[in-house]
Scaffold this active site. Structure first.
Site, PDB file in Angstrom:
ATOM      1  CE1 TYR A 144      -3.762   2.615   0.583  1.00  0.00           C
ATOM      2  CE2 TYR A 144      -2.469   3.204   2.711  1.00  0.00           C
ATOM      3  CZ  TYR A 144      -3.294   3.501   1.665  1.00  0.00           C
ATOM      4  OH  TYR A 144      -4.236   4.583   1.604  1.00  0.00           O
ATOM      5  CG  ASP A 237       5.856   3.678   0.694  1.00  0.00           C
ATOM      6  OD1 ASP A 237       6.377   4.506   1.551  1.00  0.00           O
ATOM      7  OD2 ASP A 237       4.760   3.419   0.354  1.00  0.00           O
ATOM      8  CE  LYS A 265       1.297   5.030   8.302  1.00  0.00           C
ATOM      9  NZ  LYS A 265       1.290   4.292   7.138  1.00  0.00           N
TER      10      LYS A 265
HETATM   11  C1  LIG Z   1       0.519   4.736   5.559  1.00  0.00           C
HETATM   12  C2  LIG Z   1       1.577   4.494   4.284  1.00  0.00           C
HETATM   13  C3  LIG Z   1       1.245   5.225   3.205  1.00  0.00           C
HETATM   14  C4  LIG Z   1       0.181   6.288   3.149  1.00  0.00           C
HETATM   15  O1  LIG Z   1       0.546   7.430   4.165  1.00  0.00           O
HETATM   16  P1  LIG Z   1      -0.977   8.379   4.591  1.00  0.00           P
HETATM   17  O2  LIG Z   1      -0.197   9.377   5.691  1.00  0.00           O
HETATM   18  O3  LIG Z   1      -1.776   7.457   5.341  1.00  0.00           O
HETATM   19  O4  LIG Z   1      -1.236   9.044   3.404  1.00  0.00           O
HETATM   20  C5  LIG Z   1       2.023   5.152   2.240  1.00  0.00           C
HETATM   21  N1  LIG Z   1       2.814   4.245   2.174  1.00  0.00           N
HETATM   22  C6  LIG Z   1       3.073   3.291   3.272  1.00  0.00           C
HETATM   23  C7  LIG Z   1       4.035   2.194   3.168  1.00  0.00           C
HETATM   24  C8  LIG Z   1       2.223   3.362   4.381  1.00  0.00           C
HETATM   25  O5  LIG Z   1       2.511   2.558   5.506  1.00  0.00           O
END
Ligand SMILES: *Cc1c(COP(=O)(O)O)cnc(C)c1O
Length: 429
Positions: A144, A237, A265
């Site tokens: 994701y 990512d 995060k």
């Molecule tokens: C949480 C997450 C996102 C999206 O981040 P948001 O701040 O919720 O838009 C993208 N990539 C990874 C790996 C994530 O865990």
């Protein structure tokens, strides 16, 4: 457990907020039951509006590595607020945070701060496409990367939970440029490279959105080779794994240097902050130096940057922190595994730094197909039983869990004890 106020709050919220929540997985759709409305958090604990207390293994989905309401992060944010909430002009703090991140992550020479992980990955993809001059990208089934159109294809997290491979509203003309490969399967990546004009590969090197599934070392190494061979940009990512799996994220586990990295995060310390960065050659294409456009009214917000900077500085200052976090996560997962084994329940567990994951299955889990084959009905029951006993776990079988620095061995052992009780109730109850 009395949850009348949460029930009422949820009903009222549903009148005005779609599904009663501002992010789908919060609705508890895949596990059933009523989402708890939260009054406050403190250290390892959440308190709901009925006054119930929960040991929190979600920690706002990752950001709160120091637990709820960390004093120093709170103070840094409040100090920043005294000077103003937002300026729409540069501040010194942004440079300081950028330097900290760049010093820790190989391959990152320049950075841009944004407000969400979605923005970070979306912008990184745009830049990678501009740099490579190719439209096709490869992503992995179950990874994701936020909810931008190009990346909402076979996405994990909420999407997988709701069983839709992608979302209506994403034009075929977009999604056709997103080739989906299998995690930990280099042959599937090779097939994608051969079938398209691929300019970019984006991956969660430690996947946390289909449960916790780390990539194999040779897989990441192979990705690097394929990207070099085809002239494609490799994006890690690390919105979740950055500063979570280790201070240097996935780079500690794989000696591979990506071309770009996305963050989020933890770097916001609980405030809306994210970032994308990469080598200078790519990043210099970004506006205002280059012509690839990207902007944000609240990007690099001083309050968010202050919270994030304090978090990163605290993480750097405590050299034994990640070892302690990992030993707590391991204690928890070993405990869960033992409780399951005692009762003949098949459970797979995994730990990477302060991240943990578990699947109700007898088979090794290496990709999203394996994860989907786990017993999600049992997971839902387990989630409910644990919640009833004051243990707050992610309300989906396809999410990672998190420990935070305030958690003690006693708290972990308490959770393990509740795990035993919950399994007992499910089997014999
Ligand atoms: C949480 C997450 C996102 C999206 O981040 P948001 O701040 O919720 O838009 C993208 N990539 C990874 C790996 C994530 O865990």
């Amino acid at each position: 457990m009395e949850i009348l106020h949460s029930v009422n709050d949820f009903n009222e919220a549903k009148q005005v907020i779609v599904g009663g929540v501002n992010s789908p997985v919060r609705a508890f759709g895949s596990v059933g039951g009523t989402p708890r409305f939260i009054a406050r958090g403190e250290g390892s604990y959440l308190y709901d509006v009925d006054g119930n207390k929960y040991l929190d293994f979600v920690q706002s989905w990752g950001p709160l590595i120091f637990g709820h309401g960390d004093l120093e992060i709170k103070q840094a944010s409040i100090e920043a607020i005294h000077n103003g909430m937002s300026f729409g002009a540069p501040t010194e703090l942004e440079t300081t945070l950028a330097k900290e991140i760049i010093s820790l992550y190989d391959g990152v020479e320049k950075i841009r701060l944004v407000s969400s992980g979605t923005e970070a990955t979306m912008s990184a993809i745009r830049l990678a496409r501009a740099y490579s001059g190719k439209d096709d990208i490869i992503k992995f089934d179950g990874c994701y990367h936020g909810h931008s159109d190009s990346l909402l294809v076979s996405a994990g997290s909420g999407c997988a939970t709701f069983g839709s491979p992608s979302s209506p509203g994403v034009p075929m003309d977009f999604s056709k440029h997103t080739l989906v490969a299998r995690y930990n399967d280099l042959d599937s990546v090779r097939a994608c490279f051969e079938s398209g004009d691929v300019g970019c590969v984006i991956i969660e090197p430690i996947a946390g959105n289909m449960g916790l599934i780390p990539a194999r070392k040779e897989f990441i190494f192979g990705l690097r080779e394929l990207c070099d061979q085809y002239g494609a940009v490799l994006i890690f990512d690390e919105v979740m794994s950055g500063f979570r799996a280790s201070l240097r994220g996935a780079q500690v586990f794989y000696e591979v240097i990506p071309d770009m990295v996305t963050f989020g995060k933890v770097i916001g310390g609980g405030m809306p902050l994210a970032a994308f960065g990469g080598n200078d050659e790519i990043m210099k294409l970004l506006s205002p130096v280059g012509s690839v456009y990207q902007a944000g009214t609240l990007s690099g917000n001083p309050v968010a940057v202050s919270a994030g900077l304090m978090s990163v500085c605290k993480l750097k200052a405590d050299s034994g922190l990640y070892e302690r976090l990992e030993s707590k996560a391991k204690r928890l997962m070993q405990g869960f595994a033992q409780e399951a084994q005692k009762r003949g329940v098949a459970l797979q567990t995994c730990v990477r730094g302060s991240m943990f994951g578990y699947f109700f299955t007898a088979n090794e889990v290496c990709n999203f197909d394996d994860a989907r084959a786990s017993d999600t009905t049992l997971f839902a029951k387990f989630h409910q039983q644990m919640l009833e006993r004051g243990i707050y776990l992610a309300p989906s079988a396809f999410e990672a869990g998190f420990v935070c620095s305030t958690m003690t061995d006693e708290e972990i052992d308490w959770a393990i004890c509740k795990c035993g009780e919950s399994l007992e109730e499910i089997i014999y109850g």
